[in-house]
Scaffold this motif. Structure first.
Motif, mmCIF file in Angstrom:
data_model
loop_
_atom_site.group_PDB
_atom_site.id
_atom_site.type_symbol
_atom_site.label_atom_id
_atom_site.label_comp_id
_atom_site.label_asym_id
_atom_site.label_seq_id
_atom_site.Cartn_x
_atom_site.Cartn_y
_atom_site.Cartn_z
ATOM 1 N N LEU A 11 -34.748 73.292 -68.602
ATOM 2 C CA LEU A 11 -35.630 74.085 -67.753
ATOM 3 C C LEU A 11 -36.533 73.158 -66.958
ATOM 4 C CD1 LEU A 11 -36.687 76.783 -70.370
ATOM 5 C CD2 LEU A 11 -34.872 76.953 -68.653
ATOM 6 N N SER A 12 -36.616 73.391 -65.656
ATOM 7 C CA SER A 12 -37.468 72.532 -64.837
ATOM 8 C C SER A 12 -38.308 73.370 -63.890
ATOM 9 C CB SER A 12 -36.626 71.525 -64.042
ATOM 10 O OG SER A 12 -35.658 72.171 -63.237
ATOM 11 N N PHE A 13 -39.495 72.843 -63.619
ATOM 12 C CA PHE A 13 -40.453 73.509 -62.745
ATOM 13 C C PHE A 13 -40.958 72.493 -61.723
ATOM 14 C CE2 PHE A 13 -40.319 75.531 -66.839
ATOM 15 C CZ PHE A 13 -40.164 76.872 -66.512
ATOM 16 N N ASP A 14 -40.722 72.770 -60.460
ATOM 17 C CA ASP A 14 -41.177 71.879 -59.389
ATOM 18 C C ASP A 14 -42.581 72.316 -58.986
ATOM 19 O OD1 ASP A 14 -38.662 70.864 -59.646
ATOM 20 O OD2 ASP A 14 -38.009 71.293 -57.605
ATOM 21 N N SER A 15 -43.572 71.548 -59.437
ATOM 22 C CA SER A 15 -44.978 71.904 -59.226
ATOM 23 C C SER A 15 -45.450 71.371 -57.881
ATOM 24 C CB SER A 15 -45.830 71.350 -60.377
ATOM 25 O OG SER A 15 -45.434 71.909 -61.614
ATOM 26 N N ASP A 16 -44.916 71.955 -56.828
ATOM 27 C CA ASP A 16 -45.239 71.486 -55.475
ATOM 28 C C ASP A 16 -46.683 71.792 -55.107
ATOM 29 O OD1 ASP A 16 -42.522 70.887 -55.344
ATOM 30 O OD2 ASP A 16 -42.029 72.784 -54.364
ATOM 31 N N HIS A 17 -47.185 72.925 -55.561
ATOM 32 C CA HIS A 17 -48.551 73.357 -55.299
ATOM 33 C C HIS A 17 -48.896 73.219 -53.804
ATOM 34 C CE1 HIS A 17 -48.579 73.876 -59.490
ATOM 35 N NE2 HIS A 17 -49.204 72.792 -59.892
ATOM 36 N N GLU A 18 -49.972 72.560 -53.470
ATOM 37 C CA GLU A 18 -50.404 72.520 -52.059
ATOM 38 C C GLU A 18 -49.577 71.601 -51.170
ATOM 39 O OE1 GLU A 18 -54.157 73.408 -54.516
ATOM 40 O OE2 GLU A 18 -52.403 72.120 -54.687
ATOM 41 N N THR A 19 -48.677 70.799 -51.755
ATOM 42 C CA THR A 19 -48.023 69.764 -50.945
ATOM 43 C C THR A 19 -47.002 70.304 -49.954
ATOM 44 O OG1 THR A 19 -46.329 69.321 -52.650
ATOM 45 C CG2 THR A 19 -48.355 67.993 -52.710
#
Length: 301
Positions: A40-48
């Motif tokens: 399981l993976s989560f791409d924490s791009d957030h504000e970028t």
């Protein structure tokens, strides 16, 4: 650049063969006799995502903030409920904006992996710039979490002709940005083995393609959340039937909503009830696959 229809065979074949899938690294058995592996993976791009595009939309910056403020906490609650460890791929700027998030995830046994500096597009960079950003990103994640990343996922799965060379210079053990298989394989570069594991991705197993929208165009989410769960479950069932790898990519600012988080909940409920899947981080799975064939990265200097 000349038109592709004018290329000779050496040119078009050279482009195809620069980076290819080598031998399969699907192990004969998974740890403890498990039937399949789940990553399981989560791409924490957030504000970028918005910063990369200029940072002019306050609304889109706030959408990224939602990923950190609400998305990640909801995801963590689900992972904790089922005792599942995951990989979070974090742009360095996201990590700098939300350092406690990364420290806490790392302390809880989740992996923090490379995901660029500011979610840049690698194909638009020269090799020196791309190398500088990757090295700075690795240094930043290490300074924040205390652990140096061993694997990467390129932002937007955008892979330049130089990306693999830089990854090998850095001594990374795996990548998770390419599409050549369902199961782990060794990456080849110009016909030579690299000793680097690929944990392949696929847009089918990515939440963003079903839920993203273009506010100024006609693109709107078209797949109900229940149907997305059905797709993910079918991908998992296929991996389980074949004894392979089920790798899922999700985003806190996409899946972390009240009407969507059930996808992760019900998926993990099914996987844990089956009881025969090894749920592990990308780094753990890549290292296990490499160990089965006594493979080590063939670094570049």
């Amino acid at each position: 650049m000349t038109d592709p229809h004018t290329w000779d065979e050496a040119t078009w074949r050279g482009k195809v063969e620069a980076i290819r899938a080598g031998r399969s690294l699907l192990p004969k058995t998974w740890p403890d006799g498990k039937r399949c592996a789940v990553a399981l993976s989560f791409d924490s791009d957030h504000e970028t995502n918005e910063l990369r595009d200029g940072g002019n939309s306050v609304a889109r910056l706030s959408w990224g903030e939602f990923g950190a403020r609400r998305g990640v906490p909801r995801i963590r609650r689900v992972l904790d409920t089922y005792g599942a460890k995951a990989s979070f791929f974090v742009p360095a700027v996201s990590a700098l904006l939300h350092p406690e998030e990364q420290r806490s995830l790392s302390q809880d046994g989740h992996e923090i992996g490379l995901h660029g500096w500011i979610h840049e597009l690698n194909t638009g960079l020269d090799i020196d710039t791309e190398r500088d950003l990757m090295l700075r990103a690795a240094d930043t994640l290490e300074q924040i979490t205390g652990t140096r990343p061993v694997g990467m996922r390129t932002p937007s799965w955008d892979y330049s002709p130089n990306t693999l060379t830089i990854a090998r210079e850095m001594g990374l053990i795996y990548d998770s940005s390419l599409f050549s298989d369902d199961d782990p394989y060794e990456i080849m570069q110009n016909g030579e083995p690299t000793g680097m594991v690929e944990l392949p991705v696929e847009w089918i197993r990515d939440d963003a393609v079903y839920f993203m929208m273009n506010r100024f165009g006609a693109q709107r989410p078209y797949t109900p959340p229940a149907d997305v769960l059905d797709i993910f479950l079918r991908e998992y069932e296929g991996a389980r039937a074949e004894g392979g790898l089920f790798l899922l990519t999700m985003h806190p600012h996409v899946t972390g909503y009240r009407s969507r988080i059930f996808i992760l909940e019900q998926l993990l409920e099914r996987i844990t009830n089956d009881g025969d899947a090894w749920i592990a981080t990308h780094a753990e799975i890549a290292q296990y696959c490499a160990d089965q064939v006594n493979m080590t990265p063939i670094g570049l200097t």
